[in-house]
Design a protein around this motif. Structure first.
Motif, mmCIF file in Angstrom:
data_model
loop_
_atom_site.group_PDB
_atom_site.id
_atom_site.type_symbol
_atom_site.label_atom_id
_atom_site.label_comp_id
_atom_site.label_asym_id
_atom_site.label_seq_id
_atom_site.Cartn_x
_atom_site.Cartn_y
_atom_site.Cartn_z
ATOM 1 N N UNK A 12 21.759 14.857 3.536
ATOM 2 C CA UNK A 12 21.619 15.222 2.120
ATOM 3 C C UNK A 12 22.953 15.156 1.383
ATOM 4 N N UNK A 13 24.049 15.138 2.125
ATOM 5 C CA UNK A 13 25.362 15.035 1.513
ATOM 6 C C UNK A 13 25.700 13.642 1.015
ATOM 7 N N UNK A 14 24.852 12.676 1.320
ATOM 8 C CA UNK A 14 25.071 11.302 0.867
ATOM 9 C C UNK A 14 24.323 11.068 -0.439
ATOM 10 N N UNK A 15 25.070 10.965 -1.528
ATOM 11 C CA UNK A 15 24.425 10.715 -2.821
ATOM 12 C C UNK A 15 23.752 9.347 -2.841
ATOM 13 N N UNK A 16 24.297 8.402 -2.088
ATOM 14 C CA UNK A 16 23.696 7.064 -2.017
ATOM 15 C C UNK A 16 22.314 7.121 -1.359
ATOM 16 N N UNK A 17 22.189 7.882 -0.272
ATOM 17 C CA UNK A 17 20.900 8.017 0.409
ATOM 18 C C UNK A 17 19.905 8.767 -0.458
ATOM 19 N N UNK A 18 20.334 9.891 -1.032
ATOM 20 C CA UNK A 18 19.444 10.699 -1.874
ATOM 21 C C UNK A 18 18.960 9.883 -3.068
ATOM 22 N N UNK A 19 19.845 9.095 -3.649
ATOM 23 C CA UNK A 19 19.475 8.255 -4.785
ATOM 24 C C UNK A 19 18.431 7.211 -4.390
ATOM 25 N N UNK A 20 18.612 6.603 -3.227
ATOM 26 C CA UNK A 20 17.671 5.585 -2.760
ATOM 27 C C UNK A 20 16.302 6.183 -2.441
ATOM 28 N N UNK A 21 16.300 7.388 -1.876
ATOM 29 C CA UNK A 21 15.037 8.055 -1.540
ATOM 30 C C UNK A 21 14.381 8.673 -2.764
ATOM 31 N N UNK A 22 15.200 9.097 -3.724
ATOM 32 C CA UNK A 22 14.669 9.717 -4.936
ATOM 33 C C UNK A 22 14.735 11.220 -4.939
ATOM 34 N N UNK A 23 15.015 11.844 -3.772
ATOM 35 C CA UNK A 23 15.037 13.300 -3.702
ATOM 36 C C UNK A 23 15.472 13.747 -2.312
ATOM 37 N N UNK A 24 16.099 14.922 -2.234
ATOM 38 C CA UNK A 24 16.419 15.482 -0.914
ATOM 39 C C UNK A 24 15.152 15.970 -0.203
ATOM 40 N N UNK A 25 14.058 16.147 -0.948
ATOM 41 C CA UNK A 25 12.783 16.557 -0.346
ATOM 42 C C UNK A 25 12.213 15.488 0.577
ATOM 43 N N UNK A 26 12.760 14.283 0.504
ATOM 44 C CA UNK A 26 12.292 13.185 1.356
ATOM 45 C C UNK A 26 13.152 13.042 2.610
ATOM 46 N N UNK A 27 13.931 14.089 2.907
ATOM 47 C CA UNK A 27 14.700 14.190 4.148
ATOM 48 C C UNK A 27 14.204 15.456 4.827
ATOM 49 N N UNK A 28 13.474 15.314 5.936
ATOM 50 C CA UNK A 28 12.817 16.464 6.563
ATOM 51 C C UNK A 28 13.138 16.548 8.052
ATOM 52 N N UNK A 29 13.000 17.762 8.589
ATOM 53 C CA UNK A 29 13.363 18.015 9.979
ATOM 54 C C UNK A 29 12.189 17.939 10.945
ATOM 55 N N UNK A 30 10.981 17.931 10.447
ATOM 56 C CA UNK A 30 9.848 17.926 11.360
ATOM 57 C C UNK A 30 8.931 16.750 11.065
ATOM 58 N N UNK A 31 8.388 16.221 12.112
ATOM 59 C CA UNK A 31 7.505 15.075 12.016
ATOM 60 C C UNK A 31 6.121 15.556 11.585
ATOM 61 N N UNK A 32 5.622 15.100 10.432
ATOM 62 C CA UNK A 32 4.287 15.543 9.989
ATOM 63 C C UNK A 32 3.183 14.905 10.838
#
Length: 125
Positions: A12-32
């Protein structure tokens, strides 16, 4: 050491990754049970163990993390390759070694799934 927090902070500390994903909510710790959000980055602590013992106490931790990247093969979705490149850079800059890089396309459902594995040892001084 709280490895899950470490991984989350790293990603989540990567603004480049967060920007590409659109949100930090799209970085999760558990497999749905089912992936329904795209693109999505999932991190898993797949193996961590104590290393380098002295006086029967560990002096370090060996950690292995698995990163799952999901995206759609449809226009306007971030490409799995682009996300994987950023994730690889994030971990490489933090001194992790990539030990696996597997791609699992599902063309029937227009989904791409890439799995990246990284390993690193941490030592207390």
């Amino acid at each position: 050491m709280n490895l899950k927090k470490y991984y989350r902070d790293l990603l989540t500390g990567s603004s480049e990754l967060v920007s590409l994903l659109g949100s930090t909510d799209k970085i999760v710790a558990s497999y749905p049970n089912e992936v329904t959000t795209f693109p999505l980055v999932i991190y898993e602590d797949t193996n961590s163990s104590d290393v380098a013992f002295s006086d029967n106490l560990p002096e370090g931790t060996s950690a292995t993390v698995r990163i799952h990247i999901f995206s759609k093969l449809i226009k306007n979705y971030a490409k799995v390759e682009d996300i994987a490149e950023i994730v690889h850079s994030i971990f490489r800059l933090d001194h992790w070694a990539m030990t696996g890089n597997n791609d699992t396309p599902d063309t029937q459902d227009n989904i791409r799934h890439r799995v990246l594995d990284f390993k690193r040892e941490f030592y207390s001084l």
